[in-house]
Design an enzyme around this catalytic site. Structure first.
Site, PDB file in Angstrom:
ATOM      1  N   VAL A 167       0.775  -1.182  -0.084  1.00 42.20           N
ATOM      2  CA  VAL A 167      -0.145   0.099  -0.040  1.00 42.20           C
ATOM      3  C   VAL A 167       0.835   1.233  -0.145  1.00 42.20           C
ATOM      4  CG1 VAL A 167      -2.045  -0.939   1.012  1.00 42.20           C
ATOM      5  CG2 VAL A 167      -0.307   0.039   2.500  1.00 42.20           C
TER       6      VAL A 167
ATOM      7  N   ASN B 140      -7.784  -2.339   5.343  1.00 41.31           N
ATOM      8  CA  ASN B 140      -7.474  -2.759   6.688  1.00 41.31           C
ATOM      9  C   ASN B 140      -5.951  -2.852   6.841  1.00 41.31           C
ATOM     10  OD1 ASN B 140      -8.109  -4.966   8.958  1.00 41.31           O
ATOM     11  ND2 ASN B 140      -6.816  -5.963   7.464  1.00 41.31           N
TER      12      ASN B 140
ATOM     13  N   TYR C 146       1.502   4.777  16.669  1.00 45.09           N
ATOM     14  CA  TYR C 146       0.564   3.928  16.074  1.00 45.09           C
ATOM     15  C   TYR C 146      -0.716   4.831  16.561  1.00 45.09           C
ATOM     16  CZ  TYR C 146      -2.773   0.185  15.814  1.00 45.09           C
ATOM     17  OH  TYR C 146      -3.880  -0.646  15.324  1.00 45.09           O
TER      18      TYR C 146
ATOM     19  N   LYS D 213      -3.852   5.981  13.831  1.00 42.73           N
ATOM     20  CA  LYS D 213      -5.067   5.746  14.063  1.00 42.73           C
ATOM     21  C   LYS D 213      -5.995   6.892  14.167  1.00 42.73           C
ATOM     22  CE  LYS D 213      -4.776   1.500  12.761  1.00 42.73           C
ATOM     23  NZ  LYS D 213      -5.205   0.833  11.420  1.00 42.73           N
TER      24      LYS D 213
ATOM     25  N   THR E  52      -5.070 -11.919  16.940  1.00 41.58           N
ATOM     26  CA  THR E  52      -4.544 -12.056  15.461  1.00 41.58           C
ATOM     27  C   THR E  52      -3.029 -12.433  15.364  1.00 41.58           C
ATOM     28  OG1 THR E  52      -3.832  -9.854  14.993  1.00 41.58           O
ATOM     29  CG2 THR E  52      -6.284 -10.511  14.703  1.00 41.58           C
TER      30      THR E  52
HETATM   31  N1  LIG Z   1      -4.874  -6.929  16.398  1.00 46.90           N
HETATM   32  C1  LIG Z   1      -5.149  -5.898  17.016  1.00 46.90           C
HETATM   33  O1  LIG Z   1      -5.232  -6.043  18.117  1.00 46.90           O
HETATM   34  C2  LIG Z   1      -5.778  -4.653  16.353  1.00 46.90           C
HETATM   35  C3  LIG Z   1      -6.404  -3.754  17.198  1.00 46.90           C
HETATM   36  C4  LIG Z   1      -6.982  -2.664  16.447  1.00 46.90           C
HETATM   37  C5  LIG Z   1      -6.628  -2.283  15.417  1.00 46.90           C
HETATM   38  N2  LIG Z   1      -6.190  -3.421  14.495  1.00 46.90           N
HETATM   39  C6  LIG Z   1      -5.945  -2.966  13.336  1.00 46.90           C
HETATM   40  O2  LIG Z   1      -6.450  -3.953  12.449  1.00 46.90           O
HETATM   41  C7  LIG Z   1      -5.663  -4.045  11.020  1.00 46.90           C
HETATM   42  C8  LIG Z   1      -5.410  -5.377  10.767  1.00 46.90           C
HETATM   43  O3  LIG Z   1      -4.556  -6.088  11.821  1.00 46.90           O
HETATM   44  P1  LIG Z   1      -4.306  -7.454  12.137  1.00 46.90           P
HETATM   45  O4  LIG Z   1      -4.457  -7.687  13.543  1.00 46.90           O
HETATM   46  O5  LIG Z   1      -5.144  -8.471  11.419  1.00 46.90           O
HETATM   47  O6  LIG Z   1      -2.849  -7.775  11.798  1.00 46.90           O
HETATM   48  P2  LIG Z   1      -2.043  -8.893  10.924  1.00 46.90           P
HETATM   49  O7  LIG Z   1      -0.602  -8.545  10.837  1.00 46.90           O
HETATM   50  O8  LIG Z   1      -2.697 -10.191  11.227  1.00 46.90           O
HETATM   51  O9  LIG Z   1      -2.635  -8.315   9.295  1.00 46.90           O
HETATM   52  C9  LIG Z   1      -2.090  -7.267   8.727  1.00 46.90           C
HETATM   53  C10 LIG Z   1      -2.150  -7.507   7.139  1.00 46.90           C
HETATM   54  O10 LIG Z   1      -1.762  -6.464   6.474  1.00 46.90           O
HETATM   55  C11 LIG Z   1      -0.735  -6.616   5.720  1.00 46.90           C
HETATM   56  N3  LIG Z   1      -0.048  -5.472   5.518  1.00 46.90           N
HETATM   57  C12 LIG Z   1       0.660  -4.863   6.220  1.00 46.90           C
HETATM   58  N4  LIG Z   1       1.528  -3.720   5.762  1.00 46.90           N
HETATM   59  C13 LIG Z   1       1.192  -3.809   4.360  1.00 46.90           C
HETATM   60  C14 LIG Z   1       1.593  -3.142   3.411  1.00 46.90           C
HETATM   61  N5  LIG Z   1       2.412  -1.925   3.462  1.00 46.90           N
HETATM   62  N6  LIG Z   1       0.992  -3.336   2.148  1.00 46.90           N
HETATM   63  C15 LIG Z   1      -0.041  -4.261   2.147  1.00 46.90           C
HETATM   64  N7  LIG Z   1      -0.440  -5.135   2.986  1.00 46.90           N
HETATM   65  C16 LIG Z   1       0.056  -4.802   4.382  1.00 46.90           C
HETATM   66  C17 LIG Z   1      -0.036  -7.810   6.329  1.00 46.90           C
HETATM   67  O11 LIG Z   1       0.781  -8.534   5.318  1.00 46.90           O
HETATM   68  C18 LIG Z   1      -1.051  -8.625   6.938  1.00 46.90           C
HETATM   69  O12 LIG Z   1      -1.525  -9.609   6.046  1.00 46.90           O
HETATM   70  C19 LIG Z   1      -4.628  -3.209  11.058  1.00 46.90           C
HETATM   71  O13 LIG Z   1      -4.828  -2.036  10.526  1.00 46.90           O
HETATM   72  C20 LIG Z   1      -4.703  -2.876  12.798  1.00 46.90           C
HETATM   73  O14 LIG Z   1      -3.966  -1.434  12.875  1.00 46.90           O
HETATM   74  C21 LIG Z   1      -5.590  -4.549  15.022  1.00 46.90           C
END
Ligand SMILES: NC(=O)c1ccc[n+]([C@@H]2O[C@H](COP(=O)([O-])OP(=O)(O)OC[C@H]3O[C@@H](n4cnc5c(N)ncnc54)[C@H](O)[C@@H]3O)[C@@H](O)[C@H]2O)c1
Length: 259
Positions: free
Chosen positions: A57, A83, A153, A157, A188
């Protein structure tokens, strides 16, 4: 809503859809009848049945090509789930400028680039499907609560939350709804990596569980259900909303549990 096929005839693109929350969203959209493409920098975990598109991205040209290919192969684009994101640990003193630039480039500009290239397709789809066309962005509890060791972070957000509102205003009259979901700590691979860095992973997990009033982490499927609701035709009147899926972390103030 399990068993409903309310996305029948619709096409969706999920960024970061090869892991965690994004993979759960892609799988649920498929189950609900959508044709689904996943944009990810590592596509190995993209759910079976999705069109996996490898792109980062941070690369505007690669994002444009992936979005256009998804629309061409799936027959337009009705649903964008933005996402992809990464974490960052530290206070405001801990991260150098290049780390700030890197994280904001992925977490904020990544969503800008994806939306920029998806909007022409979404506008076209909106003409056919009033109320059903949307962008849903994965934000975080870190946008609305001060969490320790998350300065960069949280800033990223917070920007996603404000961006969601501004985009919702800009595109409401074009028939494109824009919302975000604010997960609490979700179980996750991301959290697995975080726990892996802790001195005492079991104690760290217990502390994360205890931080959420429900006493446990949120599941990826629970966050996916909220994202898919916001993207669904049932949410036709919902735009400019941040939906918390955080085990009560933002809204509740509990007294300490009695033993
Ligand atoms: N897990 C948590 O506790 C949590 C809490 C709040 C928000 N989030 C948000 O949820 C979203 C997903 O997180 P998750 O927990 O599923 O994490 P994850 O690491 O399991 O998945 C994230 C995915 O994004 C992809 N990604 C990362 N950087 C990228 C890039 N530059 N280009 C393309 N793809 C890219 C990764 O390859 C991965 O498949 C994120 O935006 C994160 O900030 C997660």
């Amino acid at each position: 809503m399990t068993g409903t096929r309310d996305f029948e005839g619709m096409s969706a693109l999920v960024t970061g859809g090869a892991s965690g929350i994004g993979a759960a969203v892609a799988a649920l959209l498929l189950e609900r009848g959508a044709r689904v493409a996943v944009l990810d920098r590592e596509t190995a975990g993209a759910p079976e049945g999705t069109l996996a598109l490898k792109a980062d991205v941070t690369d505007d040209g690669a994002v444009r090509d992936a979005v256009d290919r998804a629309a061409a192969e799936l027959g337009g684009l009705h649903t964008l789930v933005s996402n992809a994101g990464i974490g960052s640990i530290g206070t405001v003193e801990d991260n150098a400028d290049d780390e700030w630039t890197r994280v904001l480039d992925i977490n904020v500009l990544g969503m800008v680039r994806t939306a920029r290239h998806a909007l022409p397709h979404l506008r076209r789809a909106a003409a056919d499907r009033p109320g059903a066309v949307s962008i849903t962005q994965t934000c975080s509890i870190a946008a609305t609560a001060g969490l320790p060791q998350r300065a960069l972070y949280s800033a990223s957000k917070g920007a996603v939350l404000s961006l969601t509102l501004a985009m919702a205003a800009d595109h409401v009259r074009e028939g494109v709804r824009v919302n975000c979901v604010n997960p609490g700590t979700a179980d996750t691979p991301w959290i697995g990596r975080l726990l892996g860095q802790a001195d005492d992973p079991a104690a760290e997990r217990a502390a994360l569980n205890a931080r959420q009033p429900l006493g446990r982490l949120v599941s990826a499927d629970e966050v996916a259900a909220a994202i898919v609701y916001l993207a669904s035709p049932a949410a036709a009147s919902v735009t400019g909303t941040a939906l918390a899926v955080d085990g009560g972390m933002q809204g509740l103030r509990l007294r300490p549990a009695a033993d």
